[in-house]
Write a protein that holds these residues in place. Structure first.
Motif, PDB file in Angstrom:
ATOM      1  N   ILE A  40      16.050 134.301 -50.925  1.00  0.00           N
ATOM      2  CA  ILE A  40      15.802 135.706 -51.267  1.00  0.00           C
ATOM      3  C   ILE A  40      16.358 136.026 -52.646  1.00  0.00           C
ATOM      4  CG2 ILE A  40      16.361 138.084 -50.660  1.00  0.00           C
ATOM      5  CD1 ILE A  40      16.330 137.205 -47.718  1.00  0.00           C
ATOM      6  N   ILE A  41      17.592 135.618 -52.912  1.00  0.00           N
ATOM      7  CA  ILE A  41      18.218 135.932 -54.198  1.00  0.00           C
ATOM      8  C   ILE A  41      17.523 135.200 -55.347  1.00  0.00           C
ATOM      9  CG2 ILE A  41      20.348 135.742 -55.545  1.00  0.00           C
ATOM     10  CD1 ILE A  41      21.887 136.023 -52.896  1.00  0.00           C
ATOM     11  N   GLY A  42      17.327 133.882 -55.186  1.00  0.00           N
ATOM     12  CA  GLY A  42      16.727 133.104 -56.262  1.00  0.00           C
ATOM     13  C   GLY A  42      15.307 133.518 -56.573  1.00  0.00           C
ATOM     14  N   ASN A  43      14.496 133.712 -55.548  1.00  0.00           N
ATOM     15  CA  ASN A  43      13.113 134.120 -55.786  1.00  0.00           C
ATOM     16  C   ASN A  43      13.012 135.559 -56.276  1.00  0.00           C
ATOM     17  OD1 ASN A  43      11.127 131.876 -54.906  1.00  0.00           O
ATOM     18  ND2 ASN A  43      12.639 131.889 -53.251  1.00  0.00           N
ATOM     19  N   SER A  44      13.977 136.391 -55.934  1.00  0.00           N
ATOM     20  CA  SER A  44      13.995 137.754 -56.462  1.00  0.00           C
ATOM     21  C   SER A  44      14.230 137.747 -57.972  1.00  0.00           C
ATOM     22  CB  SER A  44      15.081 138.579 -55.770  1.00  0.00           C
ATOM     23  OG  SER A  44      14.795 138.737 -54.392  1.00  0.00           O
ATOM     24  N   ASP A  61       7.833 132.978 -50.398  1.00  0.00           N
ATOM     25  CA  ASP A  61       9.168 132.539 -49.979  1.00  0.00           C
ATOM     26  C   ASP A  61      10.076 133.726 -49.656  1.00  0.00           C
ATOM     27  OD1 ASP A  61       8.533 129.858 -50.257  1.00  0.00           O
ATOM     28  OD2 ASP A  61       9.183 129.755 -52.339  1.00  0.00           O
ATOM     29  N   ILE A  62       9.971 134.794 -50.434  1.00  0.00           N
ATOM     30  CA  ILE A  62      10.791 135.982 -50.166  1.00  0.00           C
ATOM     31  C   ILE A  62      10.384 136.627 -48.840  1.00  0.00           C
ATOM     32  CG2 ILE A  62      11.340 138.324 -50.942  1.00  0.00           C
ATOM     33  CD1 ILE A  62      11.146 137.367 -53.793  1.00  0.00           C
ATOM     34  N   VAL A  63       9.087 136.824 -48.657  1.00  0.00           N
ATOM     35  CA  VAL A  63       8.603 137.485 -47.440  1.00  0.00           C
ATOM     36  C   VAL A  63       8.974 136.676 -46.203  1.00  0.00           C
ATOM     37  CG1 VAL A  63       6.546 138.254 -46.203  1.00  0.00           C
ATOM     38  CG2 VAL A  63       6.742 138.664 -48.654  1.00  0.00           C
ATOM     39  N   PHE A  64       8.806 135.355 -46.282  1.00  0.00           N
ATOM     40  CA  PHE A  64       9.153 134.537 -45.117  1.00  0.00           C
ATOM     41  C   PHE A  64      10.649 134.603 -44.812  1.00  0.00           C
ATOM     42  CE2 PHE A  64      10.698 130.445 -43.439  1.00  0.00           C
ATOM     43  CZ  PHE A  64      10.085 130.484 -42.197  1.00  0.00           C
ATOM     44  N   ALA A  65      11.487 134.488 -45.847  1.00  0.00           N
ATOM     45  CA  ALA A  65      12.936 134.514 -45.630  1.00  0.00           C
ATOM     46  C   ALA A  65      13.370 135.829 -44.997  1.00  0.00           C
ATOM     47  CB  ALA A  65      13.667 134.287 -46.952  1.00  0.00           C
ATOM     48  N   LEU A 119       6.638 131.950 -38.643  1.00  0.00           N
ATOM     49  CA  LEU A 119       6.747 130.510 -38.875  1.00  0.00           C
ATOM     50  C   LEU A 119       5.398 129.805 -39.000  1.00  0.00           C
ATOM     51  CD1 LEU A 119       8.350 127.953 -39.212  1.00  0.00           C
ATOM     52  CD2 LEU A 119       8.601 127.822 -36.722  1.00  0.00           C
ATOM     53  N   PRO A 120       4.493 129.889 -38.001  1.00  0.00           N
ATOM     54  CA  PRO A 120       3.221 129.165 -38.159  1.00  0.00           C
ATOM     55  C   PRO A 120       2.398 129.648 -39.335  1.00  0.00           C
ATOM     56  CG  PRO A 120       3.140 130.632 -36.263  1.00  0.00           C
ATOM     57  CD  PRO A 120       4.560 130.611 -36.727  1.00  0.00           C
ATOM     58  N   MET A 121       2.452 130.941 -39.618  1.00  0.00           N
ATOM     59  CA  MET A 121       1.659 131.493 -40.716  1.00  0.00           C
ATOM     60  C   MET A 121       2.162 131.005 -42.072  1.00  0.00           C
ATOM     61  SD  MET A 121       0.767 135.462 -41.552  1.00  0.00           S
ATOM     62  CE  MET A 121      -0.381 135.885 -42.871  1.00  0.00           C
ATOM     63  N   PHE A 122       3.459 131.154 -42.330  1.00  0.00           N
ATOM     64  CA  PHE A 122       3.983 130.837 -43.649  1.00  0.00           C
ATOM     65  C   PHE A 122       4.162 129.340 -43.861  1.00  0.00           C
ATOM     66  CE2 PHE A 122       5.000 135.308 -43.406  1.00  0.00           C
ATOM     67  CZ  PHE A 122       4.784 135.744 -44.705  1.00  0.00           C
ATOM     68  N   LEU A 123       4.296 128.580 -42.779  1.00  0.00           N
ATOM     69  CA  LEU A 123       4.348 127.132 -42.933  1.00  0.00           C
ATOM     70  C   LEU A 123       3.027 126.611 -43.496  1.00  0.00           C
ATOM     71  CD1 LEU A 123       5.973 124.528 -42.503  1.00  0.00           C
ATOM     72  CD2 LEU A 123       4.992 124.414 -40.202  1.00  0.00           C
ATOM     73  N   LYS A 124       1.915 127.143 -42.982  1.00  0.00           N
ATOM     74  CA  LYS A 124       0.615 126.707 -43.474  1.00  0.00           C
ATOM     75  C   LYS A 124       0.344 127.278 -44.865  1.00  0.00           C
ATOM     76  CE  LYS A 124      -1.191 124.403 -41.351  1.00  0.00           C
ATOM     77  NZ  LYS A 124      -2.073 124.566 -40.216  1.00  0.00           N
ATOM     78  N   ILE A 125       0.748 128.516 -45.120  1.00  0.00           N
ATOM     79  CA  ILE A 125       0.569 129.096 -46.454  1.00  0.00           C
ATOM     80  C   ILE A 125       1.318 128.277 -47.503  1.00  0.00           C
ATOM     81  CG2 ILE A 125       1.153 131.078 -47.918  1.00  0.00           C
ATOM     82  CD1 ILE A 125       0.521 132.894 -45.597  1.00  0.00           C
ATOM     83  N   SER A 126       2.546 127.908 -47.198  1.00  0.00           N
ATOM     84  CA  SER A 126       3.341 127.122 -48.144  1.00  0.00           C
ATOM     85  C   SER A 126       2.702 125.763 -48.400  1.00  0.00           C
ATOM     86  CB  SER A 126       4.762 126.947 -47.599  1.00  0.00           C
ATOM     87  OG  SER A 126       5.547 126.175 -48.477  1.00  0.00           O
TER      88      SER A 126
END
Length: 334
Positions: A34-38, A65-69, A102-109
């Motif tokens: 969250i911090i790094g991607n922000s 990455d921010i939204v998932f975290a 988890l399933p959504m952002f794993l595939k998006i990534s």
């Protein structure tokens, strides 16, 4: 991948501590992501980084990455809060409500990483085609495809969710049907193999270009122009290669190994370590932002907004001194 997630009701203390260690690791990596991607998002917002060309994929990775975290943090906090030294028994209704990211952002990534590798392959092997395409339009289409595929995984997960008690297991894989685990593992394995193959093409070409020395021009103005173009070309290659390496070691290869191990031996990584995929995805997001900031730290202060808005410089220079007929194309990709 027909796995048995029904573990013993009572589990050894060390096994339960692994759950807690994994969850605490997820919290740390989530905050770091969250911090790094922000910080990266702030650089885009203040126009220090330009999202109008190939960096649009980096922007989408950052936002993802921010939204998932943020979205997965309630689940991790829930796991830590209800962890017990004797056994853990998480409410399936709560898991169904908070574990959908988890399933959504794993595939998006995974698809975004494949898109970044494809973009770099196009720039390295077909530079003339690369500079003619609309990078923003292609990146937008890629993101739409990522979200669509991620939604398919999420819907499939919801319909295959089993609202049954699962003792001593802190993972989504414990609560879904075998059919979804088979699909999930197979699709992740396929994406992993594709990303590994594409990444190898990128690394091979970058190494080949790095060994070639080029003639930088006959006049001072031409040499200066070629040096700027080649520097940005190398910068873009380093950034993409760094992110691909991070994703390979933090997400792609672990996911591939998990799928292979479960398929061949039936050994459950989920039952042993808990939220394994969450930890891998958060690690990838954290390492991606750190690598991007480190590789671009020396040039952030030198980025000029006006120059970035005109960033379409392409220079062809010889890859051999003076009389060579072999050409190397440097494209301004930064």
């Amino acid at each position: 991948m027909n796995l048995d997630f029904q573990g013993p009701i009572l589990r050894d203390a060390m096994g339960l501590k692994l759950y807690l260690i994994t969850d605490c690791y997820c919290i740390f990596m989530g905050l770091l992501a969250i911090i790094g991607n922000s910080v990266i998002l702030y650089l885009f917002f203040t126009k220090r980084l330009d999202s109008r060309r190939n960096l649009r994929i980096i922007l989408y990775m950052t936002v993802t990455d921010i939204v998932f975290a943020v979205a997965i943090m309630p689940e991790i906090c829930y796991f830590v809060y209800y962890w017990d030294t004797t056994f853990v028994d998480y409410n399936p209704q709560v898991i169904a409500f908070i574990d959908w990211p988890l399933p959504m952002f794993l595939k998006i990534s995974s698809v975004l990483n494949a898109g970044a590798a494809a973009e770099r392959i196009l720039a390295l092997y077909f530079p003339l085609i690369y500079r003619k395409i609309d990078h923003v339009h292609c990146s937008n289409i890629l993101m739409v495809v990522c979200v669509f595929i991620g939604l398919i995984d999420t819907v499939f997960c919801i319909f295959s969710f089993r609202f049954e008690q699962r003792i001593n297991c802190s993972s989504l894989g414990c609560f879904v049907h075998d059919a979804f685990r088979t699909y999930w593992g197979s699709s992740n394995m396929t994406c992993g193999i594709i990303i590994i193959v594409m990444s190898l093409f990128v690394f091979f070409k970058v190494q080949k270009l790095s060994r070639e020395s080029g003639w930088m021009g006959a006049t001072p103005a031409e040499r200066k122009k070629n040096m700027v173009a080649s520097q940005k070309f190398r910068q873009a290659n380093r950034t993409t290669c760094g992110i691909l390496l991070s994703s390979l070691f933090c997400l792609t290869i672990p996911s591939l190994l998990v799928s292979l191990v479960e398929t061949i031996t039936g050994f459950s990584i989920f039952e042993k370590f808990g939220a394994f995929y969450v930890a891998s995805l958060l690690s990838s997001g954290s390492m991606n932002c750190l690598i991007f900031l480190i590789l671009n730290g020396s040039v952030k202060s030198k980025i000029d907004t006006k120059t970035l808005s005109d960033a379409a410089v392409t220079t062809v220079v010889s890859s051999r001194p003076f009389n060579s007929s072999k050409q190397t194309t440097f494209v301004d990709l930064a």
